[in-house]
Design a protein around this motif. Structure first.
Motif, PDB file in Angstrom:
ATOM      1  N   LEU A  16       0.834  -1.199   0.000  1.00  0.00           N
ATOM      2  CA  LEU A  16       0.000   0.000   0.000  1.00  0.00           C
ATOM      3  C   LEU A  16       0.872   1.255   0.000  1.00  0.00           C
ATOM      4  N   MET A  17       1.951   1.215   0.768  1.00  0.00           N
ATOM      5  CA  MET A  17       2.868   2.350   0.804  1.00  0.00           C
ATOM      6  C   MET A  17       3.402   2.678  -0.583  1.00  0.00           C
ATOM      7  N   ALA A  18       3.737   1.642  -1.357  1.00  0.00           N
ATOM      8  CA  ALA A  18       4.265   1.865  -2.707  1.00  0.00           C
ATOM      9  C   ALA A  18       3.246   2.592  -3.583  1.00  0.00           C
ATOM     10  N   LYS A  19       1.968   2.257  -3.435  1.00  0.00           N
ATOM     11  CA  LYS A  19       0.925   2.950  -4.195  1.00  0.00           C
ATOM     12  C   LYS A  19       0.843   4.413  -3.785  1.00  0.00           C
ATOM     13  N   ALA A  20       0.962   4.661  -2.484  1.00  0.00           N
ATOM     14  CA  ALA A  20       0.924   6.043  -1.996  1.00  0.00           C
ATOM     15  C   ALA A  20       2.086   6.849  -2.571  1.00  0.00           C
ATOM     16  N   VAL A  21       3.275   6.257  -2.577  1.00  0.00           N
ATOM     17  CA  VAL A  21       4.455   6.947  -3.091  1.00  0.00           C
ATOM     18  C   VAL A  21       4.308   7.226  -4.586  1.00  0.00           C
ATOM     19  N   ARG A  22       3.850   6.236  -5.330  1.00  0.00           N
ATOM     20  CA  ARG A  22       3.699   6.428  -6.784  1.00  0.00           C
ATOM     21  C   ARG A  22       2.710   7.558  -7.084  1.00  0.00           C
ATOM     22  N   SER A  23       1.663   7.674  -6.283  1.00  0.00           N
ATOM     23  CA  SER A  23       0.695   8.755  -6.514  1.00  0.00           C
ATOM     24  C   SER A  23       1.329  10.116  -6.259  1.00  0.00           C
ATOM     25  N   CYS A  24       2.328  10.170  -5.381  1.00  0.00           N
ATOM     26  CA  CYS A  24       3.031  11.429  -5.123  1.00  0.00           C
ATOM     27  C   CYS A  24       4.023  11.742  -6.241  1.00  0.00           C
ATOM     28  N   VAL A  25       4.691  10.724  -6.732  1.00  0.00           N
ATOM     29  CA  VAL A  25       5.629  10.911  -7.840  1.00  0.00           C
ATOM     30  C   VAL A  25       4.899  11.440  -9.073  1.00  0.00           C
ATOM     31  N   ALA A  26       3.634  11.026  -9.243  1.00  0.00           N
ATOM     32  CA  ALA A  26       2.857  11.387 -10.436  1.00  0.00           C
ATOM     33  C   ALA A  26       2.149  12.730 -10.331  1.00  0.00           C
ATOM     34  N   GLN A  27       2.512  13.553  -9.353  1.00  0.00           N
ATOM     35  CA  GLN A  27       1.844  14.841  -9.179  1.00  0.00           C
ATOM     36  C   GLN A  27       2.019  15.739 -10.400  1.00  0.00           C
ATOM     37  N   GLU A  28       0.950  16.479 -10.703  1.00  0.00           N
ATOM     38  CA  GLU A  28       0.928  17.358 -11.879  1.00  0.00           C
ATOM     39  C   GLU A  28       0.795  18.823 -11.458  1.00  0.00           C
ATOM     40  N   GLY A  29       1.097  19.725 -12.412  1.00  0.00           N
ATOM     41  CA  GLY A  29       0.899  21.150 -12.182  1.00  0.00           C
ATOM     42  C   GLY A  29       1.928  21.785 -11.270  1.00  0.00           C
ATOM     43  N   LEU A  30       3.114  21.168 -11.155  1.00  0.00           N
ATOM     44  CA  LEU A  30       4.164  21.688 -10.289  1.00  0.00           C
ATOM     45  C   LEU A  30       5.439  21.932 -11.087  1.00  0.00           C
ATOM     46  N   PRO A  31       6.234  22.918 -10.702  1.00  0.00           N
ATOM     47  CA  PRO A  31       7.533  23.091 -11.361  1.00  0.00           C
ATOM     48  C   PRO A  31       8.471  21.948 -11.003  1.00  0.00           C
ATOM     49  N   GLU A  32       9.449  21.711 -11.824  1.00  0.00           N
ATOM     50  CA  GLU A  32      10.404  20.644 -11.571  1.00  0.00           C
ATOM     51  C   GLU A  32      11.118  20.884 -10.239  1.00  0.00           C
ATOM     52  N   GLY A  33      11.254  19.811  -9.464  1.00  0.00           N
ATOM     53  CA  GLY A  33      11.945  19.909  -8.183  1.00  0.00           C
ATOM     54  C   GLY A  33      11.128  20.500  -7.056  1.00  0.00           C
TER      55      GLY A  33
END
Length: 309
Positions: A16-33
């Motif tokens: 479940l933790m891995a799914k949570a992390v992947r959803s954070c990695v896939a965030q949109e609408g943000l500048p790089e970094g």
């Protein structure tokens, strides 16, 4: 430098933790970094380490593993805060998944409002595919204030604010983190450490707002959607509630007596209503059963033990 630290505390749930992390990695609408992810492993054997390392190896977003072997959610939260240094902190539980513009929504709302804390919706994702028959609208499983972005969301004196909690929130580090242990470890096993934290911020004059545009979903296993589980959880939450009010009251003895009296009335009244409802065959008694356990928790607060999850 990144703007937001995303802190995910995990305990024996690597998948479940891995799914949570992947959803954070896939965030949109943000500048790089813009973001950094910090996964705090609160298991005694560090069983999330391999999964976090694998995620970090292929992630365009920096992912940091933080080990906190002492089983205590307050200590885990504190470890995540200490390991990071971004000006904003967002919390996501390890059984949650963020929507694509989760961070963008929280960040825009908290900055536009000049607030110290932003809360956002937590919506259930039932393993069974639907809400349980005893709570068909999933009222006890969702946290949603139902207000537009930027609406003030002050906590009541009790610390209660429907939808408020660390499961989905963003904090301004400069105004919200005032010590090395912002979350009290005394509540880290029985639960209530987040409510205690927010009650302290409210007393200090921090401003809270709601952010409807940053929902997350929470996975609800079939076992946790059962009435008996929710009744036990309600019982333990009310035990913690009394302890929280005691800590944050100028007259703890009087406060405790008042809450125990309310608990006795609540237990007696809902026991009677449950009996009447059952005899009249008007309902299945589920609501009464939850309310009865709330009253019992206030009466038996001193027996607080295992953490509710």
């Amino acid at each position: 430098m990144s703007q937001v630290s995303i802190v995910i505390c995990t305990f024996n749930r690597p998948a479940l933790m891995a799914k949570a992390v992947r959803s954070c990695v896939a965030q949109e609408g943000l500048p790089e970094g813009a973001i950094g992810i910090y996964v705090v492993d609160n298991s005694a054997d560090g069983n999330a380490a391999a999964a976090v390392q694998a995620l970090a190896a292929s992630s365009p977003v920096p992912i940091t593993y933080v080990g906190e072997r002492r089983s205590n959610i307050a200590r885990a939260r504190n470890a995540g805060i200490a390991a990071s240094d971004e000006p904003f902190i967002a919390f996501l539980d390890d059984d949650e998944e963020a929507s694509p513009r989760w961070i963008a929504g929280l960040l825009a709302t908290i900055e536009r409002a000049g607030a110290d804390v932003a809360f956002a919706p937590v919506l259930p994702n039932f393993e069974a595919g639907q809400a349980p028959a005893w709570d068909p609208e999933a009222r006890l499983f969702k946290r949603d204030m139902g207000m537009p972005d930027g609406t003030p969301a002050p906590l009541h004196a009790t610390g209660a604010s429907r939808g408020g909690g660390t499961g989905n929130c963003m904090l301004r580090r400069a105004t919200c983190i005032r010590s090395n242990e912002p979350f009290d470890p005394a509540f880290g096993v029985t639960g209530g450490e987040d409510t205690d934290f927010f009650m302290g911020l409210a007393r200090a004059g921090c401003r809270f707002v709601w952010c409807a545009s940053a929902p997350v979903s929470e996975f609800v296993p079939a076992a946790r959607s059962r009435l008996d589980y929710m009744a036990r959880r309600t019982f333990r939450q009310n035990q913690s509630y009394v302890r929280l009010r005691m800590k944050n009251s100028a007259r703890p003895a009087l406060m405790t007596a008042n809450l125990m009296m309310r608990g006795a009335v609540q237990l007696g009244l809902w026991s009677l209503l449950a009996l009447v409802g059952r005899l009249a065959r008007r309902d299945d008694g589920s609501r009464a059963w939850i309310k009865m356990n709330a009253g019992a928790g206030k009466l038996l607060w001193a027996r607080a033990g295992d953490k509710h999850t």
